[in-house]
Design a protein around this motif. Structure first.
Motif, mmCIF file in Angstrom:
data_model
loop_
_atom_site.group_PDB
_atom_site.id
_atom_site.type_symbol
_atom_site.label_atom_id
_atom_site.label_comp_id
_atom_site.label_asym_id
_atom_site.label_seq_id
_atom_site.Cartn_x
_atom_site.Cartn_y
_atom_site.Cartn_z
ATOM 1 N N ASP A 143 0.818 -1.217 0.000
ATOM 2 C CA ASP A 143 0.000 0.000 0.000
ATOM 3 C C ASP A 143 0.853 1.269 0.000
ATOM 4 N N ASP A 144 2.012 1.224 0.670
ATOM 5 C CA ASP A 144 2.912 2.387 0.673
ATOM 6 C C ASP A 144 3.404 2.675 -0.743
ATOM 7 N N PHE A 145 3.795 1.630 -1.447
ATOM 8 C CA PHE A 145 4.299 1.817 -2.809
ATOM 9 C C PHE A 145 3.200 2.282 -3.749
ATOM 10 N N VAL A 146 1.999 1.757 -3.566
ATOM 11 C CA VAL A 146 0.877 2.206 -4.395
ATOM 12 C C VAL A 146 0.632 3.697 -4.186
ATOM 13 N N ALA A 147 0.658 4.147 -2.942
ATOM 14 C CA ALA A 147 0.475 5.579 -2.672
ATOM 15 C C ALA A 147 1.596 6.397 -3.292
ATOM 16 N N ASP A 148 2.819 5.875 -3.262
ATOM 17 C CA ASP A 148 3.939 6.570 -3.900
ATOM 18 C C ASP A 148 3.708 6.710 -5.403
ATOM 19 N N VAL A 149 3.283 5.618 -6.037
ATOM 20 C CA VAL A 149 3.047 5.652 -7.484
ATOM 21 C C VAL A 149 1.921 6.628 -7.817
ATOM 22 N N GLN A 150 0.878 6.625 -7.021
ATOM 23 C CA GLN A 150 -0.210 7.579 -7.247
ATOM 24 C C GLN A 150 0.310 9.018 -7.169
ATOM 25 N N ALA A 151 1.206 9.278 -6.201
ATOM 26 C CA ALA A 151 1.776 10.614 -6.066
ATOM 27 C C ALA A 151 2.607 10.987 -7.285
ATOM 28 N N VAL A 152 3.381 10.036 -7.793
ATOM 29 C CA VAL A 152 4.188 10.276 -8.998
ATOM 30 C C VAL A 152 3.285 10.594 -10.190
ATOM 31 N N LEU A 153 2.236 9.802 -10.383
ATOM 32 C CA LEU A 153 1.342 10.022 -11.517
ATOM 33 C C LEU A 153 0.604 11.346 -11.389
ATOM 34 N N ASP A 154 0.199 11.698 -10.179
ATOM 35 C CA ASP A 154 -0.446 13.001 -9.972
ATOM 36 C C ASP A 154 0.519 14.136 -10.303
ATOM 37 N N ASP A 155 1.783 13.987 -9.869
ATOM 38 C CA ASP A 155 2.773 15.025 -10.130
ATOM 39 C C ASP A 155 3.044 15.164 -11.621
ATOM 40 N N HIS A 156 3.063 14.028 -12.309
ATOM 41 C CA HIS A 156 3.325 14.048 -13.750
ATOM 42 C C HIS A 156 2.098 14.460 -14.546
ATOM 43 N N GLY A 157 0.930 14.342 -13.947
ATOM 44 C CA GLY A 157 -0.286 14.759 -14.615
ATOM 45 C C GLY A 157 -0.920 13.703 -15.485
ATOM 46 N N GLU A 158 -0.635 12.426 -15.193
ATOM 47 C CA GLU A 158 -1.208 11.344 -15.984
ATOM 48 C C GLU A 158 -2.293 10.628 -15.196
ATOM 49 N N ARG A 159 -3.407 10.384 -15.841
ATOM 50 C CA ARG A 159 -4.506 9.668 -15.201
ATOM 51 C C ARG A 159 -4.498 8.179 -15.557
ATOM 52 N N THR A 160 -4.381 7.880 -16.868
ATOM 53 C CA THR A 160 -4.436 6.495 -17.331
ATOM 54 C C THR A 160 -3.098 6.101 -17.937
ATOM 55 N N VAL A 161 -2.570 4.978 -17.517
ATOM 56 C CA VAL A 161 -1.241 4.546 -17.947
ATOM 57 C C VAL A 161 -1.222 3.029 -18.114
ATOM 58 N N HIS A 162 -0.250 2.538 -18.864
ATOM 59 C CA HIS A 162 0.107 1.129 -18.856
ATOM 60 C C HIS A 162 1.163 0.944 -17.759
#
Length: 255
Positions: free
Chosen positions: A69-88
């Motif tokens: 769950d910690d890593f998932v939250a980290d990835v969500q933060a990265v995607l939010d920072d990058h501005g991407e909603r949908t990714v592979h």
């Protein structure tokens, strides 16, 4: 290079190319070096985003143990920072578990590429993969658990480069143990039906740490899973990089 913040934890990431975004999530203890082969193969047709999981590389290493769950939250933060909603999302080992959980709880992944991973880690013995970044001999000897003997014997120059990259980017023993704890505690075997995006499961038939059968069962129990068995050991993205890249490219193009 950019960083994203998940609370007090800073997560390093870098992007290259244009097009649909492919995110790479690495295995226990390894820095982003492990994705160099896929970066070269997929950047251009896709935008590639590589991040160091907390504990490794240029991301922070807070005290553990960590949870998926910690890593998932980290990835969500990265995607939010990058501005991407949908990714592979491509994940190896621990990163594959993170990818599965991200897909289970959110609609962000359009598809998953899962390399040498499993839906649960309680029965795995990961310790042979560890090598101290301060000990080049240990880094090299521990590759015997990650790569096949044929690859190690045939590519001594590549092995030497990997050892150098590991010395610069891999996790310390403390951070490695914190990451490994996340693998041991993770189990969504009974909830795989909740991962409803297409998933391509690639696994080396000679994987000495994450057994082949784990990958086969993972694909069978995913609603839209596809299984491919390849020659090679655990780090199949390195050993069979061309075939892995071709399969990922075709899979993402059709997702």
């Amino acid at each position: 290079m950019p960083t994203a913040s998940n609370g007090s934890v800073s997560c390093y990431y870098e992007t290259d190319g244009e097009g649909e975004t492919v995110v790479f999530l690495g295995d226990v203890g390894y820095g982003a070096w492990q994705w160099g082969w896929q970066h070269a193969g997929l950047t251009g047709p896709f935008e590639t985003l590589v991040t160091d999981l907390r504990g490794a590389g240029r991301s922070d290493a807070p005290p553990g143990p960590y949870a998926v769950d910690d890593f998932v939250a980290d990835v969500q933060a990265v995607l939010d920072d990058h501005g991407e909603r949908t990714v592979h999302v491509v994940g190896a080992g621990l990163g594959g578990m993170v990818a599965l959980e991200l897909a289970r709880i959110s609609t962000r992944p359009a598809s998953l590429g899962l390399l040498g991973t499993a839906p649960g880690g309680a029965d795995l013995t990961l310790d042979p993969l560890f090598g101290s970044p301060a000990d080049p001999d240990e880094l090299e000897s521990s590759l015997a658990a990650a790569l096949s003997r044929d690859f190690l014997d045939a590519h001594p120059d590549e092995v030497a480069r990997i050892v150098d990259w590991r010395a610069a980017e891999d996790a310390t023993r403390e951070a490695w143990d914190a990451q490994a704890a996340a693998v041991e505690a993770f189990d969504i075997t009974d909830r795989l039906y909740e991962v409803d995006c297409p998933a391509l499961v690639l696994h080396g038939r000679d994987d000495a740490v994450w057994p082949l059968e784990y990958g086969r069962r993972l694909a069978e129990n995913l609603p839209r899973g596809e299984f491919v068995e390849l020659d090679g050991g655990h780090l199949i993205g390195i050993e069979r990089s061309r075939e892995v890249n071709d399969r990922l490219f075709g899979f993402f193009e059709s997702a």
